[in-house]
Scaffold this active site. Structure first.
Site, PDB file in Angstrom:
ATOM      1  N   GLY A   1      34.640  41.870  45.978  1.00  9.24           N
ATOM      2  CA  GLY A   1      35.864  40.844  45.797  1.00  9.24           C
ATOM      3  C   GLY A   1      35.622  39.483  46.166  1.00  9.24           C
ATOM      4  N   PHE A   2      36.814  39.490  47.189  1.00 14.08           N
ATOM      5  CA  PHE A   2      36.080  38.068  46.844  1.00 14.08           C
ATOM      6  C   PHE A   2      34.740  37.914  47.882  1.00 14.08           C
ATOM      7  CE2 PHE A   2      40.591  38.106  46.416  1.00 14.08           C
ATOM      8  CZ  PHE A   2      40.688  37.091  44.612  1.00 14.08           C
ATOM      9  N   THR A   3      34.702  38.530  48.328  1.00 10.65           N
ATOM     10  CA  THR A   3      33.473  38.847  49.526  1.00 10.65           C
ATOM     11  C   THR A   3      32.233  39.013  49.900  1.00 10.65           C
ATOM     12  OG1 THR A   3      34.713  38.354  51.333  1.00 10.65           O
ATOM     13  CG2 THR A   3      32.141  38.265  52.082  1.00 10.65           C
ATOM     14  N   PRO A   4      31.051  39.107  48.483  1.00 10.29           N
ATOM     15  CA  PRO A   4      29.978  40.028  47.707  1.00 10.29           C
ATOM     16  C   PRO A   4      29.700  40.498  48.304  1.00 10.29           C
ATOM     17  CG  PRO A   4      29.693  37.662  47.061  1.00 10.29           C
ATOM     18  CD  PRO A   4      31.132  37.580  47.647  1.00 10.29           C
ATOM     19  N   LEU A   5      29.331  41.928  48.410  1.00  8.57           N
ATOM     20  CA  LEU A   5      28.931  43.167  49.541  1.00  8.57           C
ATOM     21  C   LEU A   5      27.668  42.454  49.981  1.00  8.57           C
ATOM     22  CD1 LEU A   5      29.036  46.165  47.150  1.00  8.57           C
ATOM     23  CD2 LEU A   5      30.369  45.370  49.953  1.00  8.57           C
TER      24      LEU A   5
ATOM     25  N   TYR B   1      48.839  38.122  38.395  1.00 12.15           N
ATOM     26  CA  TYR B   1      47.899  37.655  38.444  1.00 12.15           C
ATOM     27  C   TYR B   1      48.169  36.152  37.379  1.00 12.15           C
ATOM     28  CZ  TYR B   1      45.164  42.228  39.625  1.00 12.15           C
ATOM     29  OH  TYR B   1      45.024  43.183  40.023  1.00 12.15           O
TER      30      TYR B   1
ATOM     31  N   PHE C   1      38.306  46.122  44.461  1.00 16.20           N
ATOM     32  CA  PHE C   1      36.343  45.363  45.049  1.00 16.20           C
ATOM     33  C   PHE C   1      35.323  46.021  44.961  1.00 16.20           C
ATOM     34  CE2 PHE C   1      39.846  42.918  47.611  1.00 16.20           C
ATOM     35  CZ  PHE C   1      40.004  41.801  46.982  1.00 16.20           C
TER      36      PHE C   1
ATOM     37  N   LEU D   1      32.431  45.306  43.935  1.00 12.38           N
ATOM     38  CA  LEU D   1      31.412  44.309  44.231  1.00 12.38           C
ATOM     39  C   LEU D   1      32.003  43.521  45.191  1.00 12.38           C
ATOM     40  CD1 LEU D   1      31.009  43.394  40.347  1.00 12.38           C
ATOM     41  CD2 LEU D   1      29.209  44.822  42.132  1.00 12.38           C
TER      42      LEU D   1
HETATM   43  N1  LIG Z   1      45.467  47.192  43.318  1.00 17.65           N
HETATM   44  C1  LIG Z   1      44.798  45.706  44.063  1.00 17.65           C
HETATM   45  O1  LIG Z   1      45.715  45.597  45.394  1.00 17.65           O
HETATM   46  C2  LIG Z   1      43.626  44.698  43.302  1.00 17.65           C
HETATM   47  C3  LIG Z   1      43.539  44.345  44.248  1.00 17.65           C
HETATM   48  C4  LIG Z   1      42.084  43.042  44.030  1.00 17.65           C
HETATM   49  C5  LIG Z   1      41.487  43.578  42.329  1.00 17.65           C
HETATM   50  N2  LIG Z   1      42.641  44.166  41.920  1.00 17.65           N
HETATM   51  C6  LIG Z   1      41.781  44.452  40.669  1.00 17.65           C
HETATM   52  O2  LIG Z   1      40.359  45.308  40.515  1.00 17.65           O
HETATM   53  C7  LIG Z   1      39.977  44.303  39.392  1.00 17.65           C
HETATM   54  C8  LIG Z   1      37.723  44.327  40.744  1.00 17.65           C
HETATM   55  O3  LIG Z   1      38.127  43.272  42.183  1.00 17.65           O
HETATM   56  P1  LIG Z   1      37.664  42.232  41.875  1.00 17.65           P
HETATM   57  O4  LIG Z   1      37.398  40.904  40.476  1.00 17.65           O
HETATM   58  O5  LIG Z   1      39.078  41.514  42.927  1.00 17.65           O
HETATM   59  O6  LIG Z   1      36.150  41.937  43.397  1.00 17.65           O
HETATM   60  P2  LIG Z   1      35.093  42.427  42.510  1.00 17.65           P
HETATM   61  O7  LIG Z   1      34.623  42.982  41.025  1.00 17.65           O
HETATM   62  O8  LIG Z   1      34.539  42.700  43.397  1.00 17.65           O
HETATM   63  O9  LIG Z   1      34.133  41.197  42.036  1.00 17.65           O
HETATM   64  C9  LIG Z   1      34.362  40.298  41.872  1.00 17.65           C
HETATM   65  C10 LIG Z   1      33.621  39.148  42.059  1.00 17.65           C
HETATM   66  O10 LIG Z   1      32.012  39.347  41.698  1.00 17.65           O
HETATM   67  C11 LIG Z   1      31.417  38.280  41.364  1.00 17.65           C
HETATM   68  N3  LIG Z   1      30.850  38.702  39.720  1.00 17.65           N
HETATM   69  C12 LIG Z   1      31.318  40.003  39.144  1.00 17.65           C
HETATM   70  N4  LIG Z   1      29.998  40.324  38.564  1.00 17.65           N
HETATM   71  C13 LIG Z   1      28.781  39.916  38.903  1.00 17.65           C
HETATM   72  C14 LIG Z   1      27.298  39.975  38.764  1.00 17.65           C
HETATM   73  N5  LIG Z   1      26.655  40.279  37.869  1.00 17.65           N
HETATM   74  N6  LIG Z   1      26.844  38.360  39.507  1.00 17.65           N
HETATM   75  C15 LIG Z   1      27.295  38.194  40.446  1.00 17.65           C
HETATM   76  N7  LIG Z   1      28.384  37.950  40.985  1.00 17.65           N
HETATM   77  C16 LIG Z   1      29.135  38.691  40.478  1.00 17.65           C
HETATM   78  C17 LIG Z   1      33.213  38.136  40.609  1.00 17.65           C
HETATM   79  O11 LIG Z   1      32.590  36.262  39.805  1.00 17.65           O
HETATM   80  P3  LIG Z   1      31.973  36.211  38.354  1.00 17.65           P
HETATM   81  O12 LIG Z   1      33.536  35.354  38.049  1.00 17.65           O
HETATM   82  O13 LIG Z   1      31.111  34.619  38.738  1.00 17.65           O
HETATM   83  O14 LIG Z   1      31.312  36.382  37.617  1.00 17.65           O
HETATM   84  C18 LIG Z   1      33.593  37.632  41.109  1.00 17.65           C
HETATM   85  O15 LIG Z   1      33.915  36.696  42.294  1.00 17.65           O
HETATM   86  C19 LIG Z   1      39.768  43.069  39.934  1.00 17.65           C
HETATM   87  O16 LIG Z   1      39.675  41.897  38.584  1.00 17.65           O
HETATM   88  C20 LIG Z   1      41.392  43.460  39.866  1.00 17.65           C
HETATM   89  O17 LIG Z   1      41.445  44.268  38.061  1.00 17.65           O
HETATM   90  C21 LIG Z   1      43.429  45.372  41.954  1.00 17.65           C
END
Ligand SMILES: NC(=O)c1ccc[n+]([C@@H]2O[C@H](COP(=O)([O-])OP(=O)(O)OC[C@H]3O[C@@H](n4cnc5c(N)ncnc54)[C@H](OP(=O)(O)O)[C@@H]3O)[C@@H](O)[C@H]2O)c1
Length: 290
Positions: A219-223, A66, A215, A217
């Site tokens: 991930g890069f494409t909100p649910l 990261y 992901f 929530l």
């Molecule tokens: N093992 C793997 O291959 C892998 C792959 C991907 C991710 N991960 C891990 O999984 C974690 C979670 O995944 P992720 O962060 O990619 O996706 P996520 O948690 O599904 O979604 C994050 C996204 O949701 C937005 N968000 C979060 N809370 C919100 C809220 N209350 N209201 C509106 N938007 C909100 C964030 O934007 P804002 O910043 O604007 O809040 C961000 O764009 C990562 O941080 C990482 O540690 C692991």
């Protein structure tokens, strides 16, 4: 920082011998755009980490890839020296190219270098949990994981890693890892709309192994789903809150690591994950991913 907070929704879970709140924090969103480079708002990123700590979140998910190395260095800057209650879970097995691509790097020497870098960037002498990140940019891929997993077991035997896990893994790869050495968690993509691992989650729950959905929530494409929006409107909550609350209800071995770069969203997510869901609402939500 406090011990795992009793006020966080979902209670606690034990990763091997480490107690963590089921509500954790994923640090990936703290790096720059495309998870490359430093954050636009350095102090804002530190504030999110410190707020997580203040809320009693003692499980932080990160990876050397990261930034690369950016989120680990932010975690150290924000929170070092760490209290004994803080457990940082990291991943090895991928590096970044100039374009921000995620390139598999799972030769034993790649893994040894990655562990050394994680230790240096986080300011630790031993990593609490290391996930072997499998698959490629397209997701999980079948195939033996014996060579890279055995390389991590060797590092564990040297005292550099406390517990092991796998990420982006098929059920067969989880079983292969377990035949080599105990694992404490599996970190795969899973959320209300993407439920490929339902069977694996139940199987791991029966074994007392954590399942940590990435992901959560979307991930890069909100649910997005009409059924999700309907339930959220009825509860006067956000779809994000409902999605997190559903995950906590889905299985006791699910640990949350929602990512955010915003203190306000972090607080919203903590509150939202505690949303009570009735059986009727659970049934409506259950249909989304099927
Ligand atoms: N093992 C793997 O291959 C892998 C792959 C991907 C991710 N991960 C891990 O999984 C974690 C979670 O995944 P992720 O962060 O990619 O996706 P996520 O948690 O599904 O979604 C994050 C996204 O949701 C937005 N968000 C979060 N809370 C919100 C809220 N209350 N209201 C509106 N938007 C909100 C964030 O934007 P804002 O910043 O604007 O809040 C961000 O764009 C990562 O941080 C990482 O540690 C692991």
């Amino acid at each position: 920082m406090n011990a795992p907070s009793a006020s966080l929704p979902g209670g606690t879970w034990t990763l091997g011998d480490l107690t963590v709140p089921r509500f954790g924090y994923g640090a990936m969103q703290l790096a720059g755009p495309g998870v490359m480079g430093p954050p636009a708002d350095h102090d804002g990123a530190l504030a999110v980490l410190r707020e997580a700590a203040a809320l009693g979140i003692t499980h932080i998910d990160t990876a050397g890839a990261y930034g690369p190395r950016v989120t680990n260095q932010l975690i150290r800057e924000a929170l070092h020296p760490y209290p004994a209650s803080l457990h940082i879970v990291t991943k090895v097995g991928a590096v970044r190219d100039q374009q921000g691509g995620w390139i598999p790097a799972r030769q034993p020497e790649d893994l040894r270098r990655a562990v050394r870098e994680n230790l240096a960037d986080l300011g630790l002498e031993s990593l609490d949990v290391v996930n072997l990140r499998l698959g490629d940019a397209l997701g999980h891929q079948p195939g033996s994981i014996a060579e890279p997993f055995e390389a991590l077991v060797e590092l564990q035997q040297q005292g550099l890693i406390r517990h092991l896990g796998v990420s982006n893994a098929t059920a067969e790869q989880v079983a292969e890892a377990q035949a080599i050495a105990p694992i404490v968690c599996v970190q795969n993509m899973y959320n209300l709309a993407y439920r490929q691992d339902d069977e694996l989650i139940d199987d791991l729950a029966a074994q007392g192994i954590a399942y940590v959905p990435f992901f959560p929530l979307g991930g890069f494409t909100p649910l997005q789903s009409t059924a999700l929006s309907t339930v959220a409107t009825r509860l006067d909550a956000t779809p994000m809150s409902v999605a997190l609350a559903w995950l906590l209800r889905r299985s006791p071995n699910i640990l949350l690591i929602p990512g955010t770069s915003s203190v306000a969203h972090l607080r919203e997510n903590v509150t939202g994950a505690g949303l009570p869901l009735s059986d009727e609402e659970l049934a409506a939500l259950d249909k989304i991913g099927h």
